[in-house]
Design an enzyme around this catalytic site. Sequence first.
Site, PDB file in Angstrom:
ATOM      1  N   ASP A   1       0.809  -1.225   0.000  1.00  0.00           N
ATOM      2  CA  ASP A   1       0.000   0.000   0.000  1.00  0.00           C
ATOM      3  C   ASP A   1       0.839   1.271   0.000  1.00  0.00           C
ATOM      4  OD1 ASP A   1      -2.222  -1.670   0.118  1.00  0.00           O
ATOM      5  OD2 ASP A   1      -2.189  -1.706   2.306  1.00  0.00           O
TER       6      ASP A   1
ATOM      7  N   LYS B   1       1.810   2.156  -5.091  1.00  0.00           N
ATOM      8  CA  LYS B   1       2.339   1.616  -6.356  1.00  0.00           C
ATOM      9  C   LYS B   1       1.405   1.949  -7.516  1.00  0.00           C
ATOM     10  CE  LYS B   1       2.306  -2.461  -4.403  1.00  0.00           C
ATOM     11  NZ  LYS B   1       2.057  -2.139  -2.995  1.00  0.00           N
TER      12      LYS B   1
ATOM     13  N   GLY C   1      -4.695  -4.168  -3.805  1.00  0.00           N
ATOM     14  CA  GLY C   1      -5.659  -3.088  -4.039  1.00  0.00           C
ATOM     15  C   GLY C   1      -4.860  -1.860  -4.405  1.00  0.00           C
TER      16      GLY C   1
ATOM     17  N   THR D   1      -9.761  -4.629   1.691  1.00  0.00           N
ATOM     18  CA  THR D   1     -10.563  -5.176   2.794  1.00  0.00           C
ATOM     19  C   THR D   1     -11.144  -4.089   3.704  1.00  0.00           C
ATOM     20  OG1 THR D   1      -8.579  -5.366   4.156  1.00  0.00           O
ATOM     21  CG2 THR D   1      -9.180  -7.301   2.879  1.00  0.00           C
ATOM     22  N   GLY D   2     -10.727  -2.838   3.518  1.00  0.00           N
ATOM     23  CA  GLY D   2     -11.238  -1.754   4.354  1.00  0.00           C
ATOM     24  C   GLY D   2     -10.675  -1.747   5.771  1.00  0.00           C
TER      25      GLY D   2
HETATM   26  P1  GDP Z   1      -0.777   0.395  -3.514  1.00  0.00           P
HETATM   27  O1  GDP Z   1      -1.426  -0.869  -3.091  1.00  0.00           O
HETATM   28  O2  GDP Z   1       0.693   0.393  -3.288  1.00  0.00           O
HETATM   29  O3  GDP Z   1      -1.136   0.780  -4.932  1.00  0.00           O
HETATM   30  O4  GDP Z   1      -1.364   1.544  -2.575  1.00  0.00           O
HETATM   31  P2  GDP Z   1      -2.916   1.731  -2.155  1.00  0.00           P
HETATM   32  O5  GDP Z   1      -3.680   2.216  -3.321  1.00  0.00           O
HETATM   33  O6  GDP Z   1      -3.414   0.523  -1.465  1.00  0.00           O
HETATM   34  O7  GDP Z   1      -2.764   2.835  -1.029  1.00  0.00           O
HETATM   35  C1  GDP Z   1      -2.188   4.061  -1.279  1.00  0.00           C
HETATM   36  C2  GDP Z   1      -3.216   5.171  -1.019  1.00  0.00           C
HETATM   37  O8  GDP Z   1      -2.557   6.412  -0.930  1.00  0.00           O
HETATM   38  C3  GDP Z   1      -4.225   5.327  -2.154  1.00  0.00           C
HETATM   39  O9  GDP Z   1      -5.468   5.702  -1.619  1.00  0.00           O
HETATM   40  C4  GDP Z   1      -3.650   6.461  -2.994  1.00  0.00           C
HETATM   41  O10 GDP Z   1      -4.647   7.193  -3.682  1.00  0.00           O
HETATM   42  C5  GDP Z   1      -3.018   7.307  -1.932  1.00  0.00           C
HETATM   43  N1  GDP Z   1      -1.828   8.065  -2.352  1.00  0.00           N
HETATM   44  C6  GDP Z   1      -0.837   7.693  -3.210  1.00  0.00           C
HETATM   45  N2  GDP Z   1       0.132   8.637  -3.258  1.00  0.00           N
HETATM   46  C7  GDP Z   1      -0.266   9.617  -2.414  1.00  0.00           C
HETATM   47  C8  GDP Z   1       0.333  10.859  -1.998  1.00  0.00           C
HETATM   48  O11 GDP Z   1       1.425  11.225  -2.392  1.00  0.00           O
HETATM   49  N3  GDP Z   1      -0.366  11.589  -1.085  1.00  0.00           N
HETATM   50  C9  GDP Z   1      -1.560  11.197  -0.583  1.00  0.00           C
HETATM   51  N4  GDP Z   1      -2.152  11.971   0.310  1.00  0.00           N
HETATM   52  N5  GDP Z   1      -2.149  10.044  -0.960  1.00  0.00           N
HETATM   53  C10 GDP Z   1      -1.502   9.265  -1.849  1.00  0.00           C
HETATM   54  P1  IMO Z   2      -0.993  -4.144  -2.289  1.00  0.00           P
HETATM   55  O1  IMO Z   2      -0.588  -4.691  -3.626  1.00  0.00           O
HETATM   56  C1  IMO Z   2      -0.895  -4.673   2.005  1.00  0.00           C
HETATM   57  C2  IMO Z   2      -1.080  -8.783   3.504  1.00  0.00           C
HETATM   58  C3  IMO Z   2      -2.288  -9.212   4.281  1.00  0.00           C
HETATM   59  C4  IMO Z   2      -1.659 -10.204   5.220  1.00  0.00           C
HETATM   60  C5  IMO Z   2      -0.599 -10.887   4.357  1.00  0.00           C
HETATM   61  C6  IMO Z   2      -1.036 -12.196   3.749  1.00  0.00           C
HETATM   62  O2  IMO Z   2      -2.263  -3.385  -2.330  1.00  0.00           O
HETATM   63  O3  IMO Z   2       0.123  -3.415  -1.647  1.00  0.00           O
HETATM   64  P2  IMO Z   2      -2.695 -12.824   1.768  1.00  0.00           P
HETATM   65  O4  IMO Z   2      -4.159 -12.561   1.575  1.00  0.00           O
HETATM   66  O5  IMO Z   2      -1.849 -12.257   0.695  1.00  0.00           O
HETATM   67  O6  IMO Z   2      -2.396 -14.273   2.021  1.00  0.00           O
HETATM   68  O7  IMO Z   2      -2.319 -12.055   3.134  1.00  0.00           O
HETATM   69  O8  IMO Z   2      -0.315  -9.961   3.315  1.00  0.00           O
HETATM   70  N1  IMO Z   2      -1.361  -8.222   2.164  1.00  0.00           N
HETATM   71  C7  IMO Z   2      -1.244  -6.925   1.855  1.00  0.00           C
HETATM   72  N2  IMO Z   2      -0.968  -5.858   2.637  1.00  0.00           N
HETATM   73  N3  IMO Z   2      -1.073  -4.502   0.693  1.00  0.00           N
HETATM   74  C8  IMO Z   2      -1.339  -5.564  -0.108  1.00  0.00           C
HETATM   75  O9  IMO Z   2      -1.360  -5.474  -1.460  1.00  0.00           O
HETATM   76  C9  IMO Z   2      -1.473  -6.840   0.479  1.00  0.00           C
HETATM   77  N4  IMO Z   2      -1.750  -8.078  -0.002  1.00  0.00           N
HETATM   78  C10 IMO Z   2      -1.653  -8.912   1.038  1.00  0.00           C
HETATM   79  O10 IMO Z   2      -2.883  -8.142   4.955  1.00  0.00           O
HETATM   80  O11 IMO Z   2      -0.981  -9.521   6.244  1.00  0.00           O
HETATM   81 MG    MG Z   3      -2.928  -1.532  -1.787  1.00  0.00          MG
END
Ligand code: GDP
Ligand code: IMO
Ligand code: MG
Length: 436
Positions: free
Chosen positions: A14, A17, A41, A299-300
Amino acid sequence: MQTNIAVLGAQWGDEGKGKIVDMLTPHFSTVARYQGGHNAGHTVYVDGKKFVLHLIPSGILHPGVTCIIGNGVVVDPEALFKEVDELGRLGVTVDGRLLVSEKAHVILPYHRELDVLSEARRGERKIGTTSRGIGPAYEDKIGRRGIRVCDLLGDREALATEVRENVSARNRMIKDSTLDWQPVFQQLLAHGERMKPWVADVSLVLHQTMSAGKSVMFEGAQATLLDIDHGTYPFVTSSNASVGGICTGLGVPPKAIGGVLGVAKAYTTRVGEGPLPTELSGELAERLRETGQEYGASTGRPRRCGWYDAVVVRYSARINGMDAIALTKLDVLDGLPEVRLCVGYKTSAGVVTEFPADLRLLVDAEPVYETMPGWSTPTKGATRIEELPAQARRYITRLEEVSGVSCGVISTGSDRNETIVAPESPVARWTASPVR
Ligand code: GDP
Ligand code: IMO
Ligand code: MG
């Protein structure tokens, strides 16, 4: 000649990316996912409109880009169809530019059930998975009883035998379970039919793309500290999220990877169980969670939050050969009176500065912090380094020093445009010319 690059997570997932991949996509012809599944996600905002990608690469929002799901990904057909339909409703069509590897393994409906069951059995020691059936699907793959996308389109008798055997093994694992294999088989045939137009030899397609001088971006899901080999085992996911997963998960040679961009937040988050040495509690944790909107995109679940951990990012830089960091969410630190960087852990075995394999060392570990002044002028929305307040620049410089890698990208908001590309960084080179 364009460079193929990897964009992958340097912490516990998260990191943003999705945003970084989307922002860089105009410079690439193809974006390819190499591992994980719909446990990912990846959130992308375009003109205030929110898109969450789970299985489909985050390049899909740019018309004309080919998006590939590699053999290293585990595909839940229902999740894939749902995502395709949702994108369609939002006006994004995938036809003719989404490819799914014929060798990708399929997540079966009962893999989800086994995931939940396995967590329940672990009780207090649970991993905190996303309950998407990821682990059990990879178990079947490695156990050589998995079902691949090409199997859905091949010999029906052979598929029937595999499904029958798998379902009967599953029935033996779950007490009093009498699942009938036939509906599972019928459903898989129907899934195969719908997937058929997308199914391809993606290794061959990538080879042809690269031979034609076009560039590819490899999109990681999860992150290095969640990698099955290099992460905080057993609190990890079941795939190689770090750079090694690219070669096996797409069928491309190591030399195809010309650059590696590690995405890291300006602080640290983690969702699920397992060590997080810089974890904060109380008001500060709440402040980061609310300002950064740190709730799981899949998953929220509320994400655990802590200070930036340079031990972790330096470790990721080593494992992945990171050429640059894409530092995200700098704006979330705006307004804090002071900011901290973790440079080591005080453990029962003394101060540790290299990430340990034995998690017991981290149980009572106390982070060693460097504390720096915060900044009151907002960084939010900045597009040039010069716009950043001096304290934020000093924080970034020190963060680079202790992480051992420079920032090629600094993200100052969730929108595509809220981004700084550091001049003369590898990223500036990779993005020198647009493809389209
Ligand atoms: P990923 O799984 O690595 O793609 O990251 P996620 O989408 O799960 O979580 C990153 C969250 O941070 C998302 O809601 C993005 O919209 C938000 N985000 C990404 N870059 C920035 C940033 O520079 N500033 C802020 N405030 N939010 C960001
Ligand atoms: P993105 O791509 C953050 C975590 C789960 C759990 C562990 C194993 O959005 O960064 P799994 O369902 O993969 O067997 O769960 O990995 N996990 C993540 N945490 N970002 C993710 O994906 C994740 N995908 C799995 O919370 O701790
Ligand atoms: Mg994510």
